[in-house]
Design a protein around this motif. Structure first.
Motif, short mmCIF file in Angstrom:
data_model
loop_
_atom_site.label_atom_id
_atom_site.label_comp_id
_atom_site.label_asym_id
_atom_site.label_seq_id
_atom_site.Cartn_x
_atom_site.Cartn_y
_atom_site.Cartn_z
N SER A 153 29.07 36.66 58.28
CA SER A 153 27.93 35.80 57.98
C SER A 153 27.03 36.31 56.84
N PRO A 154 26.86 37.64 56.63
CA PRO A 154 26.04 38.04 55.47
C PRO A 154 26.62 37.56 54.14
N ILE B 21 20.42 50.63 53.90
CA ILE B 21 20.80 49.78 55.02
C ILE B 21 21.09 48.35 54.55
N PHE C 165 30.58 38.69 61.70
CA PHE C 165 30.61 39.81 60.76
C PHE C 165 30.64 39.34 59.31
N PHE D 197 34.98 47.42 46.37
CA PHE D 197 34.12 46.24 46.42
C PHE D 197 32.71 46.64 46.84
N ILE E 210 29.47 45.20 53.94
CA ILE E 210 30.43 45.30 55.05
C ILE E 210 31.43 44.13 55.09
N ILE F 218 31.93 51.82 58.70
CA ILE F 218 31.52 50.87 59.75
C ILE F 218 32.39 49.61 59.68
N ASN G 210 30.87 48.14 44.05
CA ASN G 210 30.51 47.13 43.07
C ASN G 210 29.36 46.26 43.54
N THR H 128 24.29 48.07 52.68
CA THR H 128 25.42 48.26 53.58
C THR H 128 25.74 46.96 54.32
N VAL H 129 24.70 46.29 54.81
CA VAL H 129 24.91 45.02 55.53
C VAL H 129 25.61 44.00 54.62
N ASP I 254 25.73 46.39 41.55
CA ASP I 254 25.32 45.21 40.79
C ASP I 254 24.25 44.39 41.49
N MET J 187 14.23 41.34 55.68
CA MET J 187 14.32 42.80 55.72
C MET J 187 12.99 43.42 55.29
N TYR K 236 17.87 36.92 53.55
CA TYR K 236 17.99 38.20 54.22
C TYR K 236 16.99 39.21 53.65
#
Lengths: 267, 273
Positions: free
Chosen positions: A109-110, A140, A107, A198, A147, A84, A201, A143-144, A205, A122, A118
């Motif tokens: 911002s997380p 999910i 993109f 990355f 990314i 993604i 990792n 993943t966010v 972690d 969630m 967050y």
């Protein structure tokens, strides 16, 4: 010629560097050292040498199941975040969509928003929509968070690539998918690969999301370690932690080979 | 299919995920913080802001974050400057030394500090042997322990933020200042420091938000009596199960973080642009 840096300042710099390196590395060295201890207590320097605690970890059901959960999630996150994030980075790099600049910021911002904010959102959203959290929730969430790393490494590689290769392929009659798959993807491959490491990792972690989204049977390795630390840690926690440090060292080595750790650090 | 459609298709999965799994959850948190049994209410905020206990937590969080950020900046600036000016081999080693802790789980690093700072740990033992402290001296469960642990956690962010800016400073500016008669320290103060300021500011803002929102390190090193805001949020979610109150505390943290992040984005945008 200018006079060089005064000697006393050079000496001070050396002392400063050594002290800073000590502060940065001390916790890792201490954990690794304590894991080889022969005594029942976590201590540094270790009392005697043994691999007893590694044997204990490898025969512990709790650690093995947490390790398996962590590994599964990390591998799935690596795949989803790279796919993604990589696709998004290619589109962002072409700069043809309206508001590309703000899209890039969106993109990433997380990366700047603290994970706890967050994580709590969630947990609350998932609970109100679907009930108890599941493996999928954690997948999910991780993943966010992962990314942005893939986007950054991929954009870094793309910004130094030859923009005319894709045009050349177009003139030579390559179709859209061929151009994408045979020209663009190979061009950003090192960035994608570094991003994948990355992502692995970050997920492996990650502790904050995993702590908020934990439930019996959904315990990752960092959460398992955290639980042990809240009570009475024995050297087996140090052994697990050392294994995690070793994995990080391997990942850093891979990223360095692919992208050059220096390029990453200075952008 | 047009180029535009192709780009849209490439970016769409990411946009959807971001909208549904990132911005929607944050919106849900905002909504829950003002929800009550009989419609929208501000009672959760009133409860937090009207209770000296929670105000104390808020003040401790801000105070500790400021101290941690300041120490990180004081160590981070010389570290980044030295990293930028040493030879390539040493630089690579320094970068590895900075990045290795950064990429290690925060749980593992905090564990290391628990071992080092515990009553029989290396650091209290050393201080006792040197005669600097009394025999009953303890570091664990103190604010000092939190500061030490958090500085190590956040120093890499600070050093890398500043390094990114310092490497872009033209080294000839430094040479010019030296030929014009500036001493090394004068050059550092009048040339490097002002030019590195955007990096120092950006790193400080980032370190402050990360510090204010962390609970793993403060919780494990400070214990339950020295509570910080993020730990209080975690407690409300997992122990007292008071989610609307947890959401209200998270919104207070969120507002604080946003206020700090707006200048951060401005500063980083300018230095990259």
């Amino acid at each position: 010629m200018v006079r060089s840096v005064p000697t006393w300042l050079r000496a001070a710099s050396v002392v400063f560097l050594i002290l800073t390196a000590l502060i940065l590395l001390a916790p890792l060295v201490v954990v690794a050292g304590a894991s080889f201890s022969a005594s029942q207590f976590v201590q540094f320097p270790p009392d005697g040498l043994s691999l007893e605690w590694y044997r204990k970890v490898l025969s512990s059901r709790d650690y093995l199941s947490a390790g398996w959960t962590s590994l599964q999630i990390a591998l799935l996150v690596t795949a989803s975040a790279t796919l993604i994030g990589g696709a998004a980075a290619i589109a962002l790099h072409r700069n043809q969509l309206p508001g590309s600049q703000s899209l890039s910021a969106l993109f990433l911002s997380p990366l700047v928003l603290p994970t706890i904010i967050y994580a709590i959102g969630m947990l609350m959203l998932w609970s109100s929509l679907f009930g108890p959290v599941t493996f999928l929730t954690l997948w999910i969430g991780h993943t966010v968070v992962a990314i942005p790393y893939v986007i950054r490494t991929t954009l870094a590689v793309l910004s130094e690539s030859d923009p005319f290769l894709e045009e050349a392929a177009r003139t030579m009659g390559a179709r859209r998918l061929q151009r994408l798959w045979l020209v663009v993807v190979p061009q950003c491959a090192p960035g994608l690969a570094a991003g994948a490491f990355f992502a692995f990792n970050v997920s492996f972690d990650e502790a904050v999301l995993s702590l908020f989204l934990r439930k019996p049977g959904l315990t990752t390795l960092p959460v398992q370690i955290y639980g042990q630390l809240e009570f009475s840690p024995d050297p087996s926690v140090a052994a697990v932690s050392t294994i995690m440090i070793a994995i990080t060292v391997i990942l850093i080595f891979c990223i360095d080979r692919l992208l050059g750790i220096r390029n990453f650090a200075e952008t | 299919m047009s180029d535009r459609t192709e780009n849209l298709l490439l970016i769409l999965p990411g946009l959807l995920l971001l909208a549904l799994a990132f911005f929607l959850p944050i919106f849900q948190m905002l909504a829950l913080s003002v929800s009550g049994p009989d419609g929208p209410t501000l009672q959760h905020f009133a409860r937090f802001l009207g209770d000296p206990y929670y105000l104390g937590i808020l003040w401790r969080t801000v105070r500790l974050s400021l101290i941690i950020t300041a120490i990180c900046a004081l160590i981070g600036f010389p570290l980044a400057y030295i990293m930028a000016r040493v030879g390539p081999r040493l630089r690579l080693w320094l970068i590895v030394i900075v990045i290795l802790p950064l990429m290690t789980s925060v749980v593992v690093r905090t564990f290391g500090w628990m071992v080092l700072l515990s009553r029989s740990g290396l650091i209290p033992e050393l201080l006792r042997d040197l005669g600097l402290v009394k025999r009953n001296f303890a570091l664990m469960q103190t604010e000092t322990a939190i500061v030490i642990g958090m500085v190590q956690v956040l120093l890499p962010f600070m050093a890398l933020s500043i390094l990114g800016v310092i490497t872009r400073i033209d080294p000839r500016l430094e040479e010019a200042a030296r030929t014009m008669g500036c001493s090394f320290l004068q050059t550092l103060r009048t040339v490097i420091l002002p030019l590195a300021l955007p990096g120092i500011v950006a790193g400080s803002l980032l370190a402050f938000t990360l510090s204010a929102s962390s609970f793993v390190t403060p919780g494990l090193l400070g214990g339950s009596r020295i509570e910080v805001l993020a730990a209080s949020i975690y407690g409300s979610v997992t122990q007292t199960l008071d989610w609307p109150f947890a959401a209200a505390q998270a919104v207070i943290l969120f507002v604080g973080v946003i206020l700090v992040l707006i200048p951060y984005i401005k500063v980083t945008g300018r230095s990259h642009g």
